[in-house]
Scaffold this active site. Structure first.
Site, short mmCIF file in Angstrom:
data_model
loop_
_atom_site.label_atom_id
_atom_site.label_comp_id
_atom_site.label_asym_id
_atom_site.label_seq_id
_atom_site.Cartn_x
_atom_site.Cartn_y
_atom_site.Cartn_z
N HIS A 7 0.82 -1.22 0.00
CA HIS A 7 0.00 0.00 0.00
C HIS A 7 0.85 1.27 0.00
O HIS A 7 2.07 1.23 0.23
CB HIS A 7 -0.94 0.01 1.20
CG HIS A 7 -0.24 0.06 2.54
ND1 HIS A 7 0.34 1.18 3.04
CD2 HIS A 7 -0.06 -0.91 3.48
CE1 HIS A 7 0.85 0.94 4.22
NE2 HIS A 7 0.64 -0.33 4.52
N CYS B 175 3.24 -4.72 6.69
CA CYS B 175 2.87 -4.46 5.31
C CYS B 175 4.09 -4.01 4.51
O CYS B 175 5.14 -3.70 5.06
CB CYS B 175 1.79 -3.39 5.24
SG CYS B 175 0.17 -3.92 5.82
#
Length: 450
Positions: free
Chosen positions: A358, A376
């Site tokens: 992301h 992440c």
């Protein structure tokens, strides 16, 4: 609810709850007033959530509610129980002790969110429609206002009961209703009733009847994930731009004992180009390839110490242009220096527990240089938008030269490709060139990482 409640309504629905996992409680804010602390301390230290299939039944129901107790920093395992055949209508999760259901998310076995609504006082959640029989679901709850410990997080795994004895065995294939997917998307088969491991003849009959063919041709095999779920994959990935057709020959086939197969809907889907995003953790770079050709190299940051990004092969599960990520969803207490609560753009999901690729504009200085995320893979907004529009569900994401635990095979997304071919064949009742038990999947975590 009394066991003497009876109901009228759509069909008959039974629920079998398999297990309850309760996570640790969040800390209370440091700046609570003394009065607030006393009020929190006076609240019950546990929460009670009830589950039943009698919601909106239009009358009484003969099957009792079943209760799950959430409390303390422990993992609680509930004994399986059944909401019997007189239960009807949508499923209801209700908080029976003081507090609120701050968040409720229910997904089916393919990760699709089940539509539902909370009551105005946020003490109960009701599905929009009755849940089909013979399927598995996961409810993720955040219960707030419970004791001095603050929020309680819980995952509730449950299964709607299989069809009654005498019904035909049918199968639902995935992915979805077809379409185009990446070359890493395995075929899934969800059986309408379990076929136990101690009945190898029945399992062989099922496997022989489930036919998978691809153009161009590749050899593959089924693997029993559990007694009611199989995955099919080739030795390596699907060919790019292939057509895969899946058909059940169970209709009328004798499975074993008094069980016979019933009709099932076939599936056809295609694969697109072979897209693979390879993150080299030690180099802090992601290389994105299409059909073997390098498209772009992106500077990235991955999980820091204590939150290392899982290594191995993952598969894109879906894409969300905007997703809210909070630290307490993975056990980081509010007030901690590690806590975060952010709206994140261009999020490409690779695990059900919340690992994404992301946009991370707050860590631009670290990207390409060091690991600062909570698991992440972060990158610039421009790069994340490009990746988001380049990949599709089923595309491959590999993490190499890292420090995190390996991706598990089945419990947290599609980690099927992390099993070697001999390991994969051990999960097939028809395989003859591999021996030994099939590997066991490990339990995944909850919530999005950052």
């Amino acid at each position: 609810m009394s066991s003497r409640r009876y109901a009228r309504g759509w069909g008959a629905l039974s629920l079998a709850v398999g297990a309850v996992l309760v996570s640790t409680a969040a800390q209370s804010p440091d700046r609570d007033s003394e009065g607030e602390r006393r009020a929190a301390a006076s609240r019950p230290a546990t929460a009670v959530v009830t589950v039943d299939g009698c919601a909106a039944g239009g009358g009484l129901c003969s099957d009792p509610r079943h209760s799950v107790v959430l409390g303390g920093a422990r993992v609680l395992t509930g004994r399986p129980f059944v909401i019997g055949p007189k239960a009807t209508g949508p499923v209801e999760l209700a908080l029976r002790t003081p507090g609120v259901l701050a968040d409720v998310t229910v997904t089916d076995q393919r990760g699709r969110r089940i539509a539902g609504a909370q009551s105005t006082d946020h003490t109960r959640w009701t599905s929009a429609a009755p849940l089909p029989a013979g399927a598995r679901y996961a409810a993720r709850l955040v219960v707030d206002g419970v004791g001095a410990g603050g929020a309680r997080r819980a995952r509730l795994d449950f299964r709607t009961a299989p069809m009654p004895a005498g019904e035909r065995l049918t199968v639902t294939f995935g992915p979805g209703d077809g379409g185009t997917y990446g070359v890493g998307r395995p075929v899934t088969a969800e059986l309408s009733r379990p076929v136990p491991e101690d009945d190898p003849g029945a399992r062989r009959a099922v496997e022989r009847a489930l036919d998978v063919r691809s153009e161009p041709h590749v050899d593959g095999a089924w693997h029993w994930v559990d007694s009611a779920t199989l995955h099919y994959r080739p030795r390596t990935y699907w060919p790019a731009h292939a057509t895969i057709r899946v058909h059940s020959g169970l209709d009328g086939a004798h499975i074993g004992g008094g069980l016979y197969g019933g009709p099932s809907r076939p599936l056809t889907f295609t694969t697109g180009a072979r897209i693979e995003a390879v993150t080299d953790v030690s180099a802090h770079r992601m290389a994105v390839f299409r059909d073997g050709e390098l498209l772009r190299t992106l500077p990235v940051t991955t999980g820091k110490a204590g939150y290392r990004t899982r290594g191995g092969i993952k598969v894109v599960l879906g894409k969300e242009p905007l997703v809210r990520m909070r630290g307490d969803s993975i056990g980081i207490a509010r007030g901690s220096t590690d806590f975060y609560d952010l709206k994140v753009r261009w999020a490409t999901r690779v695990t059900w527990s919340g690992e994404y690729l992301h946009a991370a504009p707050w860590s631009l200085d670290a990207q390409g240089n060091e690991d600062v995320s909570h698991g992440c893979t972060g990158m610039s907004t421009e790069d994340a938008a490009w990746l988001f529009h380049t990949v599709r569900e089923g595309d491959l994401v590999r993490v190499v030269h890292g420090y995190g635990k390996p991706m598990t095979p089945f419990d947290n997304g599609f980690g099927d490709w992390n099993l070697s071919w001999p390991e994969w064949l051990r999960g097939s009742s028809l395989a003859t060139d591999a021996t030994g038990p099939a590997p066991r999947a490990l339990a995944g975590a909850l919530g999005p990482t950052l």
